[in-house]
Scaffold this active site. Sequence first.
Site, PDB file in Angstrom:
ATOM      1  N   GLU A  17      -2.839  14.850  46.745  1.00  0.00           N
ATOM      2  CA  GLU A  17      -1.403  15.368  47.156  1.00  0.00           C
ATOM      3  C   GLU A  17      -1.013  16.234  45.912  1.00  0.00           C
ATOM      4  OE1 GLU A  17       0.360  11.962  49.945  1.00  0.00           O
ATOM      5  OE2 GLU A  17      -0.335  11.389  48.127  1.00  0.00           O
ATOM      6  N   GLY A  83       3.316  10.142  58.105  1.00  0.00           N
ATOM      7  CA  GLY A  83       3.154  10.319  59.661  1.00  0.00           C
ATOM      8  C   GLY A  83       4.355  10.530  60.188  1.00  0.00           C
ATOM      9  N   MET A 185       4.336   5.069  52.490  1.00  0.00           N
ATOM     10  CA  MET A 185       4.229   3.624  52.165  1.00  0.00           C
ATOM     11  C   MET A 185       4.762   3.589  50.636  1.00  0.00           C
ATOM     12  SD  MET A 185       0.190   3.250  53.442  1.00  0.00           S
ATOM     13  CE  MET A 185       0.144   1.510  53.258  1.00  0.00           C
ATOM     14  N   GLU A 186       5.636   4.757  50.226  1.00  0.00           N
ATOM     15  CA  GLU A 186       5.994   4.321  48.685  1.00  0.00           C
ATOM     16  C   GLU A 186       7.501   4.677  48.606  1.00  0.00           C
ATOM     17  OE1 GLU A 186       3.432   6.566  49.381  1.00  0.00           O
ATOM     18  OE2 GLU A 186       1.845   5.125  49.113  1.00  0.00           O
ATOM     19  N   ASP A 209       0.065  13.461  60.170  1.00  0.00           N
ATOM     20  CA  ASP A 209      -0.489  12.984  61.260  1.00  0.00           C
ATOM     21  C   ASP A 209       0.943  12.460  61.871  1.00  0.00           C
ATOM     22  OD1 ASP A 209       0.122   9.899  60.804  1.00  0.00           O
ATOM     23  OD2 ASP A 209      -0.695  10.755  58.819  1.00  0.00           O
TER      24      ASP A 209
HETATM   25  N1  ADE Z   1       1.065   8.450  55.298  1.00  0.00           N
HETATM   26  C1  ADE Z   1       0.608   9.492  56.200  1.00  0.00           C
HETATM   27  N2  ADE Z   1       0.463   9.224  57.108  1.00  0.00           N
HETATM   28  C2  ADE Z   1       0.953   7.811  57.358  1.00  0.00           C
HETATM   29  C3  ADE Z   1       0.909   6.966  58.317  1.00  0.00           C
HETATM   30  N3  ADE Z   1       0.515   7.197  59.703  1.00  0.00           N
HETATM   31  N4  ADE Z   1       1.441   5.905  57.989  1.00  0.00           N
HETATM   32  C4  ADE Z   1       1.866   5.408  56.857  1.00  0.00           C
HETATM   33  N5  ADE Z   1       1.807   6.154  55.644  1.00  0.00           N
HETATM   34  C5  ADE Z   1       1.209   7.622  55.950  1.00  0.00           C
END
Ligand code: ADE
Length: 240
Positions: A17, A83, A185-186, A209
């Site tokens: 990243e 996401g 996630m952070e 995504d």
């Molecule tokens: N980072 C990128 N895509 C993600 C997802 N689908 N869930 C959690 N963290 C992500």
Amino acid sequence: MSAVPPRLAVVAALHEELSDWLAQLPDRRCERVAGRDVWVATFRGQSIVVTLSGIGKVAAATTATLLIQRFGVQRIVFTGVAGGLGPGVAVGDVVVARRLLQHDMNAWPLVPRHEVPGYGRAHFETDTALSDTLAWACEQALLDMGLPTQRLHQGLIISGDQFVSDTAAAQALQRDLPDALAVEMEGAAFAQVCHDHGVPLAVVRTISDRADDDAHTDFSQFLRDFASPYSQAMLNRWFT
Ligand code: ADE
């Protein structure tokens, strides 16, 4: 005499990243602390510290604390992928967080769902001025990259210790938190630590995504091909 800008940290979770931008940093000095490489440098006249947090909220909280207490950073910008959740938040779009929340925080019935115990709140705001600058940099970066149809969104990003790769789980998050634009996630862990220390934070996420059944393959491909060029374009604009 011009004022020295406050020391800035630039952080991503994963090397993919940030790799292109990191590679262009001249004269960077690396320190190994708490299992992390931390690069200290001067970039375009600014004192900066760059590191990778690793994945998840605990790794993020450790990293944020380290940056503030050991490296004396006074502002933090976090970049990476997420996401997409909100309708119209497509792969390749960019989201600048104005607020963050931990979607897996649940101390009910002690406190309402998502509220962080002891704080009386679920949401943590990002810094307005830093986020305004970041949003501007992202808009310019999309043009620089020749992607004028990709959109910039601003609002709520949610974080949890879960890679969401399940259409039903993504729909449940959207149902519970209809304002959420993206999931990662952070970010919310950084926001809580920055709140504790009074350190301004800005967070940007490129959508890799849609957190659906295909998310794991879409994520891997986007991470390999696009995550780093996006961060590089945004950070180069940020530092102009
Ligand atoms: N980072 C990128 N895509 C993600 C997802 N689908 N869930 C959690 N963290 C992500």
